[in-house]
Design a protein around this motif. Sequence first.
Motif, PDB file in Angstrom:
ATOM      1  N   ILE A 178     -70.734  52.437 -22.061  1.00 23.18           N
ATOM      2  CA  ILE A 178     -69.914  51.234 -22.143  1.00 23.18           C
ATOM      3  C   ILE A 178     -68.458  51.665 -22.194  1.00 23.18           C
ATOM      4  CG2 ILE A 178     -69.476  49.083 -23.379  1.00 23.18           C
ATOM      5  CD1 ILE A 178     -72.157  49.544 -24.850  1.00 23.18           C
ATOM      6  N   ILE A 179     -67.709  51.268 -21.205  1.00 23.91           N
ATOM      7  CA  ILE A 179     -66.291  51.611 -21.162  1.00 23.91           C
ATOM      8  C   ILE A 179     -65.472  50.357 -21.440  1.00 23.91           C
ATOM      9  CG2 ILE A 179     -64.402  52.561 -19.775  1.00 23.91           C
ATOM     10  CD1 ILE A 179     -66.492  54.035 -18.117  1.00 23.91           C
ATOM     11  N   TYR A 180     -64.913  50.293 -22.640  1.00 18.19           N
ATOM     12  CA  TYR A 180     -64.003  49.207 -22.987  1.00 18.19           C
ATOM     13  C   TYR A 180     -62.595  49.646 -22.596  1.00 18.19           C
ATOM     14  CZ  TYR A 180     -67.598  46.970 -25.928  1.00 18.19           C
ATOM     15  OH  TYR A 180     -68.729  46.356 -26.393  1.00 18.19           O
ATOM     16  N   VAL A 181     -61.936  48.840 -21.770  1.00 16.14           N
ATOM     17  CA  VAL A 181     -60.564  49.158 -21.378  1.00 16.14           C
ATOM     18  C   VAL A 181     -59.626  48.206 -22.118  1.00 16.14           C
ATOM     19  CG1 VAL A 181     -58.943  49.448 -19.488  1.00 16.14           C
ATOM     20  CG2 VAL A 181     -61.379  49.881 -19.108  1.00 16.14           C
ATOM     21  N   ASN A 182     -58.949  48.735 -23.128  1.00 19.27           N
ATOM     22  CA  ASN A 182     -58.025  47.932 -23.916  1.00 19.27           C
ATOM     23  C   ASN A 182     -56.729  47.746 -23.134  1.00 19.27           C
ATOM     24  OD1 ASN A 182     -56.607  46.585 -25.881  1.00 19.27           O
ATOM     25  ND2 ASN A 182     -56.208  48.407 -27.118  1.00 19.27           N
ATOM     26  N   ASP A 183     -56.517  46.524 -22.670  1.00 23.19           N
ATOM     27  CA  ASP A 183     -55.384  46.212 -21.797  1.00 23.19           C
ATOM     28  C   ASP A 183     -54.171  45.766 -22.630  1.00 23.19           C
ATOM     29  OD1 ASP A 183     -53.951  45.725 -19.422  1.00 23.19           O
ATOM     30  OD2 ASP A 183     -54.632  43.637 -19.352  1.00 23.19           O
TER      31      ASP A 183
ATOM     32  N   SER B 191     -58.007  44.003 -31.637  1.00 25.34           N
ATOM     33  CA  SER B 191     -59.019  44.534 -30.712  1.00 25.34           C
ATOM     34  C   SER B 191     -59.059  46.059 -30.719  1.00 25.34           C
ATOM     35  CB  SER B 191     -58.760  44.030 -29.288  1.00 25.34           C
ATOM     36  OG  SER B 191     -58.967  42.638 -29.190  1.00 25.34           O
ATOM     37  N   ALA B 192     -57.893  46.719 -30.717  1.00 24.13           N
ATOM     38  CA  ALA B 192     -57.835  48.191 -30.670  1.00 24.13           C
ATOM     39  C   ALA B 192     -58.544  48.800 -31.874  1.00 24.13           C
ATOM     40  CB  ALA B 192     -56.386  48.664 -30.613  1.00 24.13           C
ATOM     41  N   GLN B 193     -58.323  48.236 -33.054  1.00 19.32           N
ATOM     42  CA  GLN B 193     -58.963  48.762 -34.265  1.00 19.32           C
ATOM     43  C   GLN B 193     -60.472  48.552 -34.219  1.00 19.32           C
ATOM     44  OE1 GLN B 193     -56.252  46.843 -34.176  1.00 19.32           O
ATOM     45  NE2 GLN B 193     -54.680  48.250 -34.944  1.00 19.32           N
ATOM     46  N   ILE B 194     -60.889  47.393 -33.731  1.00 19.54           N
ATOM     47  CA  ILE B 194     -62.323  47.111 -33.652  1.00 19.54           C
ATOM     48  C   ILE B 194     -62.997  48.033 -32.646  1.00 19.54           C
ATOM     49  CG2 ILE B 194     -64.029  45.363 -32.991  1.00 19.54           C
ATOM     50  CD1 ILE B 194     -62.083  43.249 -34.080  1.00 19.54           C
ATOM     51  N   LEU B 195     -62.333  48.320 -31.538  1.00 25.58           N
ATOM     52  CA  LEU B 195     -62.907  49.225 -30.535  1.00 25.58           C
ATOM     53  C   LEU B 195     -63.148  50.617 -31.120  1.00 25.58           C
ATOM     54  CD1 LEU B 195     -60.906  48.210 -27.323  1.00 25.58           C
ATOM     55  CD2 LEU B 195     -63.290  47.682 -27.872  1.00 25.58           C
ATOM     56  N   LYS B 196     -62.273  51.064 -32.000  1.00 27.95           N
ATOM     57  CA  LYS B 196     -62.481  52.354 -32.673  1.00 27.95           C
ATOM     58  C   LYS B 196     -63.756  52.317 -33.504  1.00 27.95           C
ATOM     59  CE  LYS B 196     -57.579  53.646 -32.979  1.00 27.95           C
ATOM     60  NZ  LYS B 196     -56.444  53.930 -33.905  1.00 27.95           N
ATOM     61  N   GLU B 197     -64.023  51.176 -34.139  1.00 31.12           N
ATOM     62  CA  GLU B 197     -65.242  51.027 -34.923  1.00 31.12           C
ATOM     63  C   GLU B 197     -66.476  51.019 -34.022  1.00 31.12           C
ATOM     64  OE1 GLU B 197     -65.612  50.987 -38.240  1.00 31.12           O
ATOM     65  OE2 GLU B 197     -63.459  51.478 -38.297  1.00 31.12           O
TER      66      GLU B 197
ATOM     67  N   LEU C  99     -70.076  53.156 -33.934  1.00 34.50           N
ATOM     68  CA  LEU C  99     -71.368  52.487 -34.046  1.00 34.50           C
ATOM     69  C   LEU C  99     -72.349  52.885 -32.944  1.00 34.50           C
ATOM     70  CD1 LEU C  99     -70.209  48.847 -34.962  1.00 34.50           C
ATOM     71  CD2 LEU C  99     -71.324  50.502 -36.469  1.00 34.50           C
ATOM     72  N   ASP C 100     -71.815  53.281 -31.774  1.00 34.16           N
ATOM     73  CA  ASP C 100     -72.688  53.629 -30.650  1.00 34.16           C
ATOM     74  C   ASP C 100     -72.030  54.746 -29.840  1.00 34.16           C
ATOM     75  OD1 ASP C 100     -74.201  53.667 -28.193  1.00 34.16           O
ATOM     76  OD2 ASP C 100     -74.880  51.629 -28.647  1.00 34.16           O
ATOM     77  N   ALA C 101     -72.732  55.872 -29.713  1.00 36.16           N
ATOM     78  CA  ALA C 101     -72.182  57.040 -29.014  1.00 36.16           C
ATOM     79  C   ALA C 101     -71.965  56.784 -27.530  1.00 36.16           C
ATOM     80  CB  ALA C 101     -73.108  58.242 -29.201  1.00 36.16           C
ATOM     81  N   ARG C 102     -72.564  55.721 -27.006  1.00 34.36           N
ATOM     82  CA  ARG C 102     -72.407  55.399 -25.585  1.00 34.36           C
ATOM     83  C   ARG C 102     -71.091  54.672 -25.301  1.00 34.36           C
ATOM     84  NH1 ARG C 102     -78.173  52.478 -25.112  1.00 34.36           N
ATOM     85  NH2 ARG C 102     -77.274  51.591 -27.011  1.00 34.36           N
ATOM     86  N   VAL C 103     -70.370  54.302 -26.336  1.00 30.95           N
ATOM     87  CA  VAL C 103     -69.111  53.570 -26.180  1.00 30.95           C
ATOM     88  C   VAL C 103     -67.956  54.532 -25.970  1.00 30.95           C
ATOM     89  CG1 VAL C 103     -67.406  52.098 -27.338  1.00 30.95           C
ATOM     90  CG2 VAL C 103     -69.854  51.585 -27.540  1.00 30.95           C
ATOM     91  N   ARG C 104     -67.153  54.248 -24.944  1.00 30.11           N
ATOM     92  CA  ARG C 104     -65.892  54.972 -24.745  1.00 30.11           C
ATOM     93  C   ARG C 104     -64.771  53.957 -24.582  1.00 30.11           C
ATOM     94  NH1 ARG C 104     -64.976  58.227 -20.290  1.00 30.11           N
ATOM     95  NH2 ARG C 104     -66.715  57.466 -19.016  1.00 30.11           N
TER      96      ARG C 104
END
Length: 342
Positions: free
Chosen positions: A39-44, A50-56, A60-65
Motif C-alpha cells: 500500500i503506497i500512500y502518497v501524502n500530497d 494525515s502525515a502523523q496518521i500515515l506514520k502510525e 500497523l502494517d509492514a506492507r504500508v509505505r
Amino acid sequence: MNQKNQPLVSIIIPVYNVESYLYKNLSNIQDQHYTKFEIIYVNDGSTDNSAQILKELEKLDARVRVVTQKNSGTGSARNNGVQNSKGEFIYFMDPDDNIDSQLLTDNIEKIIKRNADILVFDFNSIDVNGNMVEERCFKHLTDVYSVQILLSNFTELYEIGVFDTLWHKIFKKDFIQQYKVVAPTWSNAQDRGFLLRLISHGPRISFNKSGKFYYHYMVSRGGASTAKFRPNLTKVFVESAQETTNALTLLKGKTTSRLSYLMYIRDIYLNVFFNTWRQKSPEKISSKMSVINGIYDSQEFRRYLNKVKLYDVSLSVRENIIVNIARWRFTLLLMILKRLKN
C-alpha cells in the motif's frame, strides 16, 4: 492461484487532508483475501493530521509505505506512487471509499488469465447516509483485443464512463511504463486524462462480467472537489477533449457525431453550467453567465458549434435542443429554468 504464486500488487492512494478516513481505509484494505500487496500512500502536502496518521499506519502494517510530496494534486500523487511501486500490477484507490474483500483475488486472476493490460470491474455509488445512488455495470461490453474493436466501440466506452475513473480497474504496470504514460496535473479529471493517454496506445481491455460491485464510491463527501465550484473547470474539460482527439488521432480513428456531442456539450457546456450551481459558486446570474460564456473562448468548442447540424439524428430531441441552446447562446433560458426548478 495459490498464495505463493500471487504477483505483487501495488495499491496507490493519494492523500490530502483526509485524516478521518485513513485508519478505516487501512482496515478495509486489510480485509482483502488476496494478501500479496503493498500500500503506497502518497501524502500530497496535507495540512491536517494525515502525515502523523500515515506514520502510525506504517507501524500497523509492514506492507504500508508512505511517499511525501509538496501539494501538487491527485495526478502528480498517482504518478509518484507508480514511480515508487514494486508491483507487477497497479491498483488506484481513493482513501474515503470502500472495496470488496474479493476485489484483488477475483480481478488479478482475470487480468492474468485473459492477458489484458486493463481489467475493468463494476462499482456502485453510495451517499453519506448509506443509500444507493447508482450502480455501474459493464458486463454487456465486448472485450477489446484489437485497435479495430477499440475504435468501433470508442463512443460507447466514452459515453458510459469507462474512460472516466481509475479505481474500478486493475492495470498491468509494464504497459504503463512501456509507453511512459503519466496522469496530467489538472486540478480535476486527471483520471480521464491518464486513461485517454493509455487508450491511445491500444491496450487490451477486459471486463469482469460477474455482475459483482467491487468498489463503493462515496458521493458528496464534505470538502470533496466534486461538491464545490471549480473556477477552472472549462480549461480542464477543453484539455480533456483535446486528449480524446489526440487518442483517436494516434489510433487513426474518427470522431463520431455523437462523440462530439459528448465531448463538447455534455462534458464542457453542461458540466460548466451545473458547476455554477455548486457550493461557493458565483451567486449573481450575471457572474454565472460570465463563467459559462468563457466556454466560447475555446476554438475547439466554437468549431464544433459552427459545423453542428440543426438536427442531428444521432442525438435525442432533448440533446438537439441543448445543442441549439449552446449554439445560439440561449444559456439564460437554461438559467431561468434551473432557478424555477430550485
